[in-house]
Design a protein around this motif. Structure first.
Motif, short mmCIF file in Angstrom:
data_model
loop_
_atom_site.label_atom_id
_atom_site.label_comp_id
_atom_site.label_asym_id
_atom_site.label_seq_id
_atom_site.Cartn_x
_atom_site.Cartn_y
_atom_site.Cartn_z
N LEU A 67 0.62 -1.09 -0.17
CA LEU A 67 0.00 0.03 -0.03
C LEU A 67 0.89 1.21 -0.17
O LEU A 67 1.97 1.32 0.73
CB LEU A 67 -0.85 0.00 1.20
N THR A 96 -5.02 5.92 17.55
CA THR A 96 -5.91 5.61 16.64
C THR A 96 -6.41 4.11 16.52
O THR A 96 -5.48 3.36 16.22
CB THR A 96 -5.55 6.00 15.11
N ASP A 97 -7.71 4.04 16.90
CA ASP A 97 -8.15 2.58 17.00
C ASP A 97 -8.23 2.28 15.57
O ASP A 97 -9.15 2.82 14.66
CB ASP A 97 -9.40 2.47 17.59
N PRO A 98 -7.61 0.98 14.87
CA PRO A 98 -7.58 0.84 13.45
C PRO A 98 -8.70 0.11 13.14
O PRO A 98 -9.11 -0.15 11.80
CB PRO A 98 -6.46 -0.12 13.37
N GLY A 136 -12.20 -0.01 13.29
CA GLY A 136 -13.49 0.60 12.75
C GLY A 136 -13.64 0.47 11.26
O GLY A 136 -14.67 0.76 10.67
N THR A 137 -12.41 0.45 10.42
CA THR A 137 -12.44 0.58 8.98
C THR A 137 -13.06 -0.71 8.16
O THR A 137 -13.09 -1.85 9.03
CB THR A 137 -11.13 0.61 8.54
N THR A 138 -13.97 -0.39 7.15
CA THR A 138 -14.40 -1.56 6.61
C THR A 138 -13.65 -1.64 5.27
O THR A 138 -13.97 -2.48 4.41
CB THR A 138 -15.98 -1.32 6.09
N ASP A 139 -12.64 -0.94 5.05
CA ASP A 139 -11.74 -0.95 3.95
C ASP A 139 -11.39 -2.24 3.60
O ASP A 139 -10.36 -2.70 4.43
CB ASP A 139 -10.71 0.18 4.12
N PRO A 140 -11.40 -3.02 2.66
CA PRO A 140 -10.95 -4.45 2.62
C PRO A 140 -9.54 -4.50 2.78
O PRO A 140 -8.71 -5.41 3.02
CB PRO A 140 -11.57 -4.94 1.24
N VAL A 141 -8.83 -3.56 2.02
CA VAL A 141 -7.36 -3.19 2.05
C VAL A 141 -6.53 -3.29 3.45
O VAL A 141 -5.71 -3.90 3.91
CB VAL A 141 -6.67 -2.31 1.39
N ASN A 201 -0.68 1.39 15.57
CA ASN A 201 -2.41 1.77 15.84
C ASN A 201 -2.80 0.65 16.47
O ASN A 201 -2.96 -0.64 15.95
CB ASN A 201 -2.87 1.91 14.54
N ARG A 257 -13.52 9.58 18.21
CA ARG A 257 -13.10 8.11 17.64
C ARG A 257 -13.15 8.50 16.18
O ARG A 257 -13.86 9.20 15.41
CB ARG A 257 -14.33 7.37 17.80
N PRO A 258 -12.09 7.38 15.46
CA PRO A 258 -11.42 6.51 16.14
C PRO A 258 -10.21 7.26 16.62
O PRO A 258 -9.15 6.37 17.20
CB PRO A 258 -10.87 5.60 14.97
N TYR A 259 -9.87 8.41 16.73
CA TYR A 259 -8.73 8.86 17.42
C TYR A 259 -9.21 8.77 19.05
O TYR A 259 -10.14 8.92 19.35
CB TYR A 259 -8.59 10.10 16.99
#
Lengths: 258, 258
Positions: free
Chosen positions: B48, B177-179, B181-186, B222, B247-249
């Motif tokens: 990435l 940062t709480d990582p 919460g993302t739904t980004d598949p990458v 993170n 959030r997510p910070y």
């Protein structure tokens, strides 16, 4: 680290830039994070890496550079916008009632151009499209896309393809950048490195990267107006005028030799 | 293409971002081109690549995130700002009359922090600086610099170094940062890839690039607040509070165990 997979870098980037600008699109939100602009990453074969915000590819006329406006005023007849991207120039021509076709190798960019309302689009290389039966009066190479001439070997191939698609009296309106005004030692050294290996100073060897993807390496030409004049010698085009009001950017108008 | 040379990526980038923001600095002008923002390029070890504008490192208080302001209100006594960068937080503390020292491994960033008026600065790693005789009441890890805890192996080393520099009753104010919460598949795939190789999901393996330079690859963490709590177990610090308003910070406050 392994080499990144090859893919539609430009299309993925434009899709995300469109989603950020408009709020429309499939990009998953990054867990509520502060939104960040979409950045185009460009690697050069001397190791230089540069990022640039991609949003300008979606710029409305009031966000353009002055030469963009002057370029559109030079259009006449049926226009082929080469490297149309997200369609910023083609959409404005279409709004003005002109016949315009958008050509791009990026299926993703064309998808966004169509979503924005561009009606006549083609996903193809210039080389492949040269066999089409369509004929044009104006070829647009904007957004620095004079660079698509590539270099001394590639330029005659591109110019010949355009000549095959040309109506009598056709013009090419191309926006280029003279690279030789810089005093940045990184660029001055690169120009020298290029000349030593038999290339034009501003014959950039680049690849684009976006998220997990890369393009293949390709040549992209920043040349002076004098170099351009030399490049097109022996082709079916001649240089009619060069508008250098926005140096180092310029607009070159080439016309088909009858 | 060969590997880029290792250098003070962050310092070169901050120097240029400062020159763009203020017009002051040695950066050669790129031959009259339209000015572009300075972009930080971050590579992750899954391939990435991301760019982000660097200007925020120079942000004045009215450009900050809400948690930056809340963090400064938690400071007391002598403050060590770790990863001070161009000094955005430290300069504000200094303006408020607090005793603050800025620590960074980047000589170039410290040079800019000093040019902006920061008086007390150190160019060193946390590990090297732990032998200093100075003592602090507050350790700041802002701008997501909770990430400097690195991971489960590195965190106790960093926390021990800070304990050695700590006055009784000292606190660490760290923004993370709480990582997850993302739904980004990458990103979701990357978290999975990390867990499969025995790392925390958000234990990023990164390097920075700017122009011709790269950093070495380094770990940057993170983690969730729960993961943080587990990480500091067995150290001389305990988690006193976590402010998750943005959030997510989040802002974690750790205090020295007496």
């Amino acid at each position: 680290m392994q080499q990144p997979p090859i893919g539609d870098v430009f299309g993925e980037m434009i899709r995300d830039a469109y989603a950020v600008r408009t709020g429309v699109g499939p990009r998953p939100l990054a867990g509520g994070r502060v939104p960040r602009p979409v950045i185009e990453v460009i690697e050069r074969d001397d190791g230089l890496i540069n990022g640039a915000p991609a949003d300008h590819y979606l710029g409305e006329p009031d966000e353009w550079q002055p030469h963009d406006h002057r370029a559109l005023r030079l259009c006449r007849g049926h226009v082929l916008d080469i490297g149309v991207g997200a369609g910023r120039h083609a959409l404005e021509l279409q709004r003005r009632g002109m016949a315009v076709t958008g050509l791009d190798t990026s299926a993703g960019a064309i998808e966004i151009a169509r979503r924005r309302g561009l009606l006549d689009t083609v996903v193809a290389t210039i080389d492949a499209y040269a066999a089409a039966s369509a004929r044009y009066d104006t070829f647009l190479l904007l957004g620095n896309n004079l660079g698509l001439l590539g270099g001394p070997e590639r330029a005659p191939v591109v110019l010949d393809a355009l000549a095959r698609l040309a109506n009598p009296g056709a013009r090419i309106i191309a926006q280029g950048t003279d690279p030789y005004g810089t005093t940045d030692p990184v660029h001055v050294s690169y120009h020298q490195f290029n000349r030593e290996r038999g290339r034009l100073g501003g014959q950039l060897r680049l690849r684009l990267r976006y998220r997990l993807l890369a393009t293949e390496w390709f040549d992209y030409l920043n040349c002076s107006a004098a170099e351009l004049e030399a490049l097109i010698e022996g082709t079916r085009w001649r240089l009619r005028s060069v508008d250098e009001q926005d140096r180092p950017y310029y607009l070159a108008v080439m016309e088909l030799v009858e």
